[in-house]
Design a protein around this motif. Structure first.
Motif, PDB file in Angstrom:
ATOM      1  N   THR A   1      12.777  38.308  61.634  1.00 30.33           N
ATOM      2  CA  THR A   1      11.443  38.098  60.835  1.00 30.33           C
ATOM      3  C   THR A   1      11.393  39.284  60.199  1.00 30.33           C
ATOM      4  OG1 THR A   1      10.581  37.190  62.808  1.00 30.33           O
ATOM      5  CG2 THR A   1       9.001  38.292  61.241  1.00 30.33           C
ATOM      6  N   ALA A   2      11.789  40.459  60.665  1.00 31.24           N
ATOM      7  CA  ALA A   2      11.564  41.772  59.641  1.00 31.24           C
ATOM      8  C   ALA A   2      12.492  41.751  58.422  1.00 31.24           C
ATOM      9  CB  ALA A   2      12.196  43.095  60.316  1.00 31.24           C
ATOM     10  N   VAL A   3      13.716  41.104  58.542  1.00 30.59           N
ATOM     11  CA  VAL A   3      14.570  41.198  57.439  1.00 30.59           C
ATOM     12  C   VAL A   3      14.067  40.145  56.201  1.00 30.59           C
ATOM     13  CG1 VAL A   3      16.789  40.102  56.627  1.00 30.59           C
ATOM     14  CG2 VAL A   3      16.716  41.538  58.660  1.00 30.59           C
ATOM     15  N   ARG A   4      13.618  38.930  56.676  1.00 26.35           N
ATOM     16  CA  ARG A   4      12.881  38.074  55.984  1.00 26.35           C
ATOM     17  C   ARG A   4      11.784  38.799  55.225  1.00 26.35           C
ATOM     18  NH1 ARG A   4      14.452  32.659  56.040  1.00 26.35           N
ATOM     19  NH2 ARG A   4      12.507  31.923  55.291  1.00 26.35           N
ATOM     20  N   LEU A   5      11.046  39.440  55.988  1.00 24.22           N
ATOM     21  CA  LEU A   5       9.593  40.227  55.377  1.00 24.22           C
ATOM     22  C   LEU A   5      10.227  41.179  54.301  1.00 24.22           C
ATOM     23  CD1 LEU A   5       7.547  40.355  58.633  1.00 24.22           C
ATOM     24  CD2 LEU A   5       7.111  38.932  56.519  1.00 24.22           C
TER      25      LEU A   5
ATOM     26  N   LEU B   1       9.546  41.205  50.008  1.00 27.96           N
ATOM     27  CA  LEU B   1       9.079  42.461  49.006  1.00 27.96           C
ATOM     28  C   LEU B   1      10.042  43.053  48.081  1.00 27.96           C
ATOM     29  CD1 LEU B   1       7.355  44.265  52.124  1.00 27.96           C
ATOM     30  CD2 LEU B   1       6.212  43.119  50.406  1.00 27.96           C
ATOM     31  N   GLY B   2      11.170  42.349  48.005  1.00 29.16           N
ATOM     32  CA  GLY B   2      12.221  42.922  47.418  1.00 29.16           C
ATOM     33  C   GLY B   2      12.986  43.788  47.798  1.00 29.16           C
ATOM     34  N   GLY B   3      12.914  44.045  49.178  1.00 35.81           N
ATOM     35  CA  GLY B   3      13.548  45.284  49.724  1.00 35.81           C
ATOM     36  C   GLY B   3      14.926  44.582  50.570  1.00 35.81           C
ATOM     37  N   ARG B   4      15.393  45.423  51.587  1.00 38.97           N
ATOM     38  CA  ARG B   4      16.258  45.074  52.607  1.00 38.97           C
ATOM     39  C   ARG B   4      16.266  46.129  53.674  1.00 38.97           C
ATOM     40  NH1 ARG B   4      21.711  47.859  49.513  1.00 38.97           N
ATOM     41  NH2 ARG B   4      20.838  49.750  49.344  1.00 38.97           N
ATOM     42  N   ILE B   5      16.974  45.861  54.684  1.00 42.54           N
ATOM     43  CA  ILE B   5      17.224  46.387  55.947  1.00 42.54           C
ATOM     44  C   ILE B   5      18.746  46.621  56.253  1.00 42.54           C
ATOM     45  CG2 ILE B   5      16.773  46.682  58.485  1.00 42.54           C
ATOM     46  CD1 ILE B   5      14.471  44.888  57.933  1.00 42.54           C
ATOM     47  N   VAL B   6      19.059  47.903  56.226  1.00 40.58           N
ATOM     48  CA  VAL B   6      20.711  48.329  56.760  1.00 40.58           C
ATOM     49  C   VAL B   6      20.628  48.933  57.785  1.00 40.58           C
ATOM     50  CG1 VAL B   6      21.107  48.048  54.053  1.00 40.58           C
ATOM     51  CG2 VAL B   6      20.530  50.219  55.098  1.00 40.58           C
ATOM     52  N   ARG B   7      21.824  48.958  58.452  1.00 38.59           N
ATOM     53  CA  ARG B   7      22.134  49.705  59.687  1.00 38.59           C
ATOM     54  C   ARG B   7      22.847  50.808  59.216  1.00 38.59           C
ATOM     55  NH1 ARG B   7      26.260  50.512  63.389  1.00 38.59           N
ATOM     56  NH2 ARG B   7      27.447  48.904  62.375  1.00 38.59           N
ATOM     57  N   LEU B   8      22.697  52.192  59.442  1.00 33.87           N
ATOM     58  CA  LEU B   8      23.304  53.408  59.307  1.00 33.87           C
ATOM     59  C   LEU B   8      24.022  53.804  60.264  1.00 33.87           C
ATOM     60  CD1 LEU B   8      21.010  55.064  56.525  1.00 33.87           C
ATOM     61  CD2 LEU B   8      22.662  53.536  56.211  1.00 33.87           C
ATOM     62  N   PRO B   9      25.055  54.770  60.206  1.00 29.03           N
ATOM     63  CA  PRO B   9      25.675  55.180  61.564  1.00 29.03           C
ATOM     64  C   PRO B   9      24.420  56.160  62.238  1.00 29.03           C
ATOM     65  CG  PRO B   9      27.103  55.520  59.558  1.00 29.03           C
ATOM     66  CD  PRO B   9      25.791  55.045  59.213  1.00 29.03           C
ATOM     67  N   SER B  10      24.959  56.195  63.447  1.00 23.35           N
ATOM     68  CA  SER B  10      24.186  56.869  64.574  1.00 23.35           C
ATOM     69  C   SER B  10      24.876  57.566  65.710  1.00 23.35           C
ATOM     70  CB  SER B  10      22.726  56.018  65.006  1.00 23.35           C
ATOM     71  OG  SER B  10      21.946  56.855  66.017  1.00 23.35           O
TER      72      SER B  10
ATOM     73  N   THR C   1       8.319  49.211  45.530  1.00 22.44           N
ATOM     74  CA  THR C   1       7.226  48.669  44.738  1.00 22.44           C
ATOM     75  C   THR C   1       7.575  47.442  43.926  1.00 22.44           C
ATOM     76  OG1 THR C   1       7.529  50.253  42.879  1.00 22.44           O
ATOM     77  CG2 THR C   1       6.134  50.931  44.488  1.00 22.44           C
ATOM     78  N   VAL C   2       6.592  46.994  43.215  1.00 26.19           N
ATOM     79  CA  VAL C   2       7.034  45.577  42.696  1.00 26.19           C
ATOM     80  C   VAL C   2       7.814  45.805  41.451  1.00 26.19           C
ATOM     81  CG1 VAL C   2       6.013  43.585  41.229  1.00 26.19           C
ATOM     82  CG2 VAL C   2       4.853  44.363  43.331  1.00 26.19           C
ATOM     83  N   SER C   3       7.765  47.009  40.776  1.00 27.69           N
ATOM     84  CA  SER C   3       8.250  47.076  39.747  1.00 27.69           C
ATOM     85  C   SER C   3       9.388  48.380  39.560  1.00 27.69           C
ATOM     86  CB  SER C   3       7.213  47.687  38.504  1.00 27.69           C
ATOM     87  OG  SER C   3       6.671  49.014  38.912  1.00 27.69           O
ATOM     88  N   ALA C   4       9.560  48.632  40.798  1.00 24.46           N
ATOM     89  CA  ALA C   4      10.516  49.726  40.934  1.00 24.46           C
ATOM     90  C   ALA C   4      11.888  48.969  41.390  1.00 24.46           C
ATOM     91  CB  ALA C   4      10.427  50.898  42.255  1.00 24.46           C
ATOM     92  N   PRO C   5      13.197  49.530  40.820  1.00 21.00           N
ATOM     93  CA  PRO C   5      14.361  48.961  41.015  1.00 21.00           C
ATOM     94  C   PRO C   5      14.685  49.468  42.432  1.00 21.00           C
ATOM     95  CG  PRO C   5      14.587  51.020  39.687  1.00 21.00           C
ATOM     96  CD  PRO C   5      13.201  50.578  39.880  1.00 21.00           C
TER      97      PRO C   5
END
Length: 487
Positions: free
Chosen positions: A447-451, A455-464, A476-480
């Motif tokens: 659900t979070a990834v689709r949301l 919004l034009g964004g993404r979710i990634v996993r970083l090392p921890s 934002t809508v206009s931001a790359p």
């Protein structure tokens, strides 16, 4: 400024290249034909001049040879004068009888070549050449021809006949022929070039029509059939027929794709409705039972705790199912701006879950007010990540939350749990969440990834060092899209 390559003939259109090639070929053919005509004309003129000169010299030699042998000036002059009148077609300018020593015995032009003098050196040299070759020597610059024949009695030379003829009319005739050839061949070259251009344009009309239709189709237009009568031959008719078949096939595919898409959407709606009804109906029975139990035995603490737990879990299941359906069919994100307080509300929402699991919440919210990101979707992304992290963390673990401003505009949310890490089957959802909701866990992350994508964004996993560290970038809508920055 001339564009690069514009002067390269290989890049010119066929409607220009073919007429030019035709004109060049016609001009080349005309040049070769003109050279052949001029060469033949020159040979014929020289042959006629040589025949006329030979007849002139034959007649004159018979008349002047006795006078040359006796060195009789008057008899030689009389013979030369009669020959000039008789052979006027040769247009003699000068005729003379020379003695063996090269001096003039008699001349038809005594003022220019008096008796006892020598001929000009140029004429004398040309006379030597003509006598040796047995044919006239032509001088195109002076428009003259020099004739010469040696006179002898037996082996004893008695003199030489030299004549200079005017060949101006012959050269004028050649120039007239050259002008005629140039004009006629030039006119033919222009006519053939123009005809070639029109013919090529007519021949290329079907191909140009198909090219325009392809361009329109490439720009998003629908392939339109063309009139097959434009073709002038079987090749063009086959080309246009093939295009019409392709256009008809494309239109049929589009109609079929639209019909299949509509049917697929209806099927998805049916599947989703059936799935939601099934998933919601499953916990409803337990919830009703729990309510009945509370009504009858609500005074018993153990029974009440068990019933409340059943209610909580059943309502949570229903909430997840409804949330998945909303994500699947949600329209365009809203326009309400995101503020720091929106994430502070989440802290209150997850406080009970965190306390129930015995977790420590490390909270840092550096988000400024009024960020152009849809607040509802952003809250849903953060809430799902928090609930997933809480569920994955063992008791006494630490749940970390970071929120801040994204470089270039937007918000970035980081959630770190203390769990064993993402299973491979769940981690795949970070890059492949276009399918239906997962059945074996990971619904919150799906659900979070689709949301985030909506919004034009993404979710990634970083090392921890411990657990799983997920970072959601919500521009934002206009931001790359920007790179993920650790907080």
């Amino acid at each position: 400024m001339i564009p690069p390559g514009a002067l390269d003939p290989r890049r010119w259109p066929l409607a220009i290249r073919v007429p030019l090639i035709v004109a060049v070929l016609v001009a080349g053919l005309a040049l070769a034909t003109g050279q052949a005509v001029l060469s033949r004309l020159a040979r014929d003129q020289e042959r006629h001049l040589s025949e006329l000169a030979s007849a002139f010299l034959d007649g004159l030699a018979t008349a002047v040879q006795p006078a040359a042998a006796r060195a009789d000036v008057w008899e030689a002059f009389d013979a030369l004068d009669r020959a000039r009148t008789r052979y006027g077609a040769l247009r003699p300018m000068l005729s003379a009888v020379l003695l063996p020593d090269g001096t003039v015995l008699a001349s038809a032009e005594p003022r220019s070549a008096p008796s006892g003098t020598r001929l000009p050196s140029v004429i004398a040299a040309q006379a030597d050449t003509a006598a040796a070759a047995g044919r006239p020597v032509l001088d195109a610059d002076a428009a003259t021809a020099v004739l010469a024949r040696d006179l002898a009695e037996g082996d004893v030379p008695v003199g030489r006949i030299v004549a200079q003829a005017d060949i101006g009319p012959l050269l004028a005739e050649r120039r007239a022929v050259v002008r005629t050839l140039v004009l006629v061949n030039g006119a033919f070259a222009l006519v053939f070039a123009a005809a070639g251009g029109l013919l090529v344009r007519h021949l290329l009309a079907p191909a140009d029509l198909v090219r325009r239709r392809l361009t329109e189709a490439a720009r998003g237009g629908r392939p339109v059939p063309v009139d097959e009568t434009v073709g002038i031959g079987p090749e063009h008719a086959a080309l246009l027929a093939a295009w019409n078949q392709a256009a008809a096939a494309s239109a049929e595919r589009e109609a079929m794709a639209a019909r299949l898409a509509k049917e697929e959407r209806h099927a998805q709606v049916g599947r989703l409705a059936a799935a939601m009804a099934h998933e919601v109906n499953n916990p409803l029975g337990g919830l009703i039972t729990a309510v009945d139990t509370l009504s009858d035995h609500g005074d018993d603490p153990a029974v009440r705790a068990e019933a409340l737990g059943l209610l909580r879990r059943g309502l949570g299941d229903i909430r997840n199912v409804v949330r998945a359906g909303l994500v699947t069919w949600r329209g365009t994100p809203g326009t309400t701006a995101l503020a720091a307080q929106d994430f502070e509300d989440l802290r209150l929402l997850v406080r009970h879950e965190v306390a129930r699991r015995g977790l420590t919440l490390d909270w840092q919210n550096d988000l400024p007010d009024q960020i152009a990101v849809d607040r509802t979707l952003a809250r849903q992304v953060a809430l799902n990540l928090l609930l997933n992290a809480a569920a994955a963390s063992p008791p006494q673990g630490t749940l970390r939350f970071r929120a801040g401003k994204l470089d270039g505009g937007g918000a970035v949310v980081e959630v770190t749990d203390a769990g064993p890490g993402l299973p491979p089957a769940v981690e795949v959802l970070l890059v492949a969440c276009d399918g239906p909701p997962p059945e074996d866990g990971g619904l919150g992350l799906w659900t979070a990834v689709r949301l985030a994508r909506s919004l034009g964004g993404r979710i990634v996993r970083l090392p921890s060092d411990t657990g799983t560290r997920l970072v959601a970038e919500l521009p934002t809508v206009s931001a790359p899209m920007e790179a993920i920055h650790a907080l």
